[in-house]
Design an enzyme around this catalytic site. Structure first.
Site, mmCIF file in Angstrom:
data_model
loop_
_atom_site.group_PDB
_atom_site.id
_atom_site.type_symbol
_atom_site.label_atom_id
_atom_site.label_comp_id
_atom_site.label_asym_id
_atom_site.label_seq_id
_atom_site.Cartn_x
_atom_site.Cartn_y
_atom_site.Cartn_z
ATOM 1 N N CYS A 317 0.849 -1.201 0.000
ATOM 2 C CA CYS A 317 0.000 0.000 0.000
ATOM 3 C C CYS A 317 0.884 1.250 0.000
ATOM 4 O O CYS A 317 1.716 1.422 -0.873
ATOM 5 C CB CYS A 317 -0.956 -0.048 1.192
ATOM 6 S SG CYS A 317 -2.180 1.292 1.233
ATOM 7 N N LEU A 318 0.716 2.125 0.957
ATOM 8 C CA LEU A 318 1.538 3.331 1.041
ATOM 9 C C LEU A 318 3.002 2.971 1.225
ATOM 10 O O LEU A 318 3.895 3.690 0.753
ATOM 11 C CB LEU A 318 1.050 4.209 2.196
ATOM 12 C CG LEU A 318 1.722 5.548 2.435
ATOM 13 C CD1 LEU A 318 1.795 6.352 1.162
ATOM 14 C CD2 LEU A 318 0.992 6.317 3.520
#
Length: 586
Positions: A317-318
């Site tokens: 994800c991030l």
């Protein structure tokens, strides 16, 4: 005198800004962080263009008449027993509100079809109005859908046959249990306690239990090195970088759902970053701090603990976005310590952020900044609320029906317990992330600065593996696919079934409905679009984990004796057992 006048004006400016921020922060608390200015602009744009679009108005009038006469024929047919039984209401495959058999009986069939036709009419009204910006169109359509979903006949005991049947069979006891569930949830919300059932999952006892040691700690991360489980291991270690919007143990849930355990049993030396849960004093942590104190510090420690070995960098994800930033920075600076890079459900291009982009524009970001300015971070409730709105039918209304009207409780799974264990985001980092990446797309456009100098994704030459999920509402898979045209190295792209979390946590089992598509995108495949790739790439049954682990071994060199956990000679001794302290922070 001139200096004093300047100081007075500066002081007045500070007071004015403080008043603005305080007022907007107060409004934000009332609107749950939604900017009224952004919402008003979107609806004004839509309404003005619709009012000067007579052909669209006639189209909507025709659709309304068609729907009306269809419903009249259905109603009359049901009364006289000769209904066609053909429903023209449009719904989605994932809409589970009206699948119970009782909804197919009159009058409930007439009620739910009327609702779906109205919902579809408003969708047609909100979309394809010439002149309306795409962002405003999406905001209007999304907002209208939220209002209509709230008014769904499934949400009322007076129009929901499932609730009525339960009330008759249980003599109303379902409502008593539902009210008790409601009070319990309200108490837990006010006391900031986890949801019912979370007490069955205790970090370090039955989740996040893969053996290991915390070998390094700074003001932002703890670095965990997991104990080997095989007589020999691959020479190149694996560093996993989870998103700091979540706690790391989604990748080390119960043993049967642990990616960490899977990798260790396959002979990989695994390191994991565990992020600190920031507080008000951490408000000035920036994206560059997350890069320097996070990935780069972890790489320095691993290089000292296991010297002369390259490292497989993995980001989720991030954390995947940050991994790409780190890889591009290292390539720019001729730092060749990486053997490969893997990104799980992470974007490097933000022009198509999906429905999450509904909350991203200049007005909305300014509004969020004012809210964060007061606290120093983005509150977990605000973040959770935004994600729940993206899937309101599943996460809000269906739960209300199940828990409060039917009076039942779904058993909490390990993944659900993790999902309720949210983290905060510091003010400066979150502001930079939204403005530089989401709003201005600097990383994809070669404008992102690290240490004052731009980085370029095209500098990344190491082998890459990218995983996307079909129903991802956070990192839409077509957006993740763009890694193919934004980098020059060979990319092995995998699209798996499931959503942002369930699609990643995919332990191999014999009987499963899961599937995935995979292919290596070489230089000649640069111009293939996502939908064409989907059509020509055949699905394979099962989990994608074995395919990735095989790719990981192909990027590795030789098998060696397991390195020690930590390295006293390098100054990195075990500090405490995994899962460490930062993951326990509330």
């Amino acid at each position: 005198m001139a200096t004093q006048v300047k100081e007075i004006k500066e002081q007045q400016q500070k007071y004015s800004e403080a008043i603005d921020r305080s007022f907007q922060s107060a409004v934000g608390r009332l609107t749950n962080g939604i900017s009224p200015a952004a919402l008003t602009l979107a609806f004004f744009d839509w309404y003005i263009h619709l009012s000067i679009h007579p052909s669209k108005q006639m189209e909507l009038l025709d659709l309304a008449q068609e729907n009306f006469w269809h419903l009249v024929s259905q109603y009359v047919g049901q009364l006289y027993g000769n209904a066609t039984g053909e429903y023209i209401a449009i719904t989605t495959p994932h809409d589970k509100r009206f699948i119970d058999e009782s909804w197919q009986q009159f009058p409930y069939s007439f009620i739910f079809e009327s609702f779906l036709l109205i919902q579809h009419w408003w969708h047609c009204a909100a979309t394809h109005v010439r002149g309306v910006s795409r962002h405003h169109e999406d905001v209007v359509d999304f907002t209208l859908r939220q209002v209509l979903d709230m008014l769904s006949p499934a949400n009322s005991p007076f129009t929901n046959p499932e609730v009525q049947r339960a009330a008759i069979e249980e003599k109303g006891e379902n409502f008593v249990r539902g009210f008790e569930n409601f009070l319990d949830d309200m108490r837990r919300y006010q006391m900031n306690e986890p949801p019912a059932g979370a007490e069955n999952y205790v970090i370090g006892e039955n989740i996040a239990v893969t053996p290991g040691k915390v070998i390094y700690r700074n003001r932002l991360i703890e670095l965990i090195q997991y104990s080997p489980a095989t007589a020999e291991v691959y020479a190149e270690p694996v560093l996993i970088t989870p998103a700091w919007i979540m706690k790391y143990y989604i990748l080390d849930l119960t043993p049967k759902h642990s990616l960490v355990k899977y990798l260790v049993k396959k002979g990989h030396t695994v390191f994991m970053i565990s992020w600190k849960n920031p507080k008000k004093k951490d408000r000035d942590l920036s994206m560059e701090d997350y890069l320097d104190l996070g990935i780069m510090s972890a790489l320095d420690v691993i290089s000292a603990v296991i010297p002369h070995q390259k490292i497989h960098l993995v980001g989720y994800c991030l954390g995947g976005t940050l991994s790409a930033i780190a890889a591009a920075t290292m390539a720019r600076d001729n730092d060749n310590r990486l053997a490969s890079m893997t990104i799980f459900a992470g974007q490097i291009d933000f022009t198509e952020p999906g429905e999450l982009g509904l909350f991203i524009d200049a007005s909305q970001i300014t509004f969020l900044e004012n809210l964060m300015q007061e606290k120093g971070y983005l509150d977990t409730h605000q973040m959770a609320g935004a994600f729940q709105l993206l899937r309101s039918n599943d996460l809000i209304w269906s739960r209300m029906i199940h828990d409060y009207m039917l009076g039942k409780r779904k058993p909490l799974t390990d993944l659900m317990a993790w999902n309720a264990d949210a983290t905060r985001l510091p003010y400066k980092m979150h502001s930079e992330y939204l403005r530089n990446l989401f709003l201005n797309n600097q990383l994809a456009e070669g404008k992102y600065l690290v240490q004052g100098r731009p980085i370029a994704l095209t500098d990344i030459k190491i082998p890459m593996f990218a995983v996307a999920t079909e129903r991802d509402h956070v990192s839409p898979w077509r957006s993740v696919f763009k890694i193919n045209i934004l980098t020059v190295g060979n990319v092995t792209f995998t699209l798996t079934s499931g959503g942002h979390n369930v699609g990643i946590v995919s332990l191999p089992v014999k009987k499963t409905k899961r599937h995935y598509r995979i292919s290596m995108l070489k230089e000649g495949d640069r111009y293939i679009d996502a939908d064409t790739w989907y059509k020509i790439t055949k699905p394979s049954g099962g989990s994608w984990w074995p395919a990735w682990e095989k790719w990981l071994t192909e990027q590795s060199s030789v098998m060696i004796e397991p390195p020690p956990v930590g390295n006293e000679n390098a100054g990195f001794v075990p500090l405490e057992d995994a899962p460490g302290s930062y993951v326990l922070q509330k």
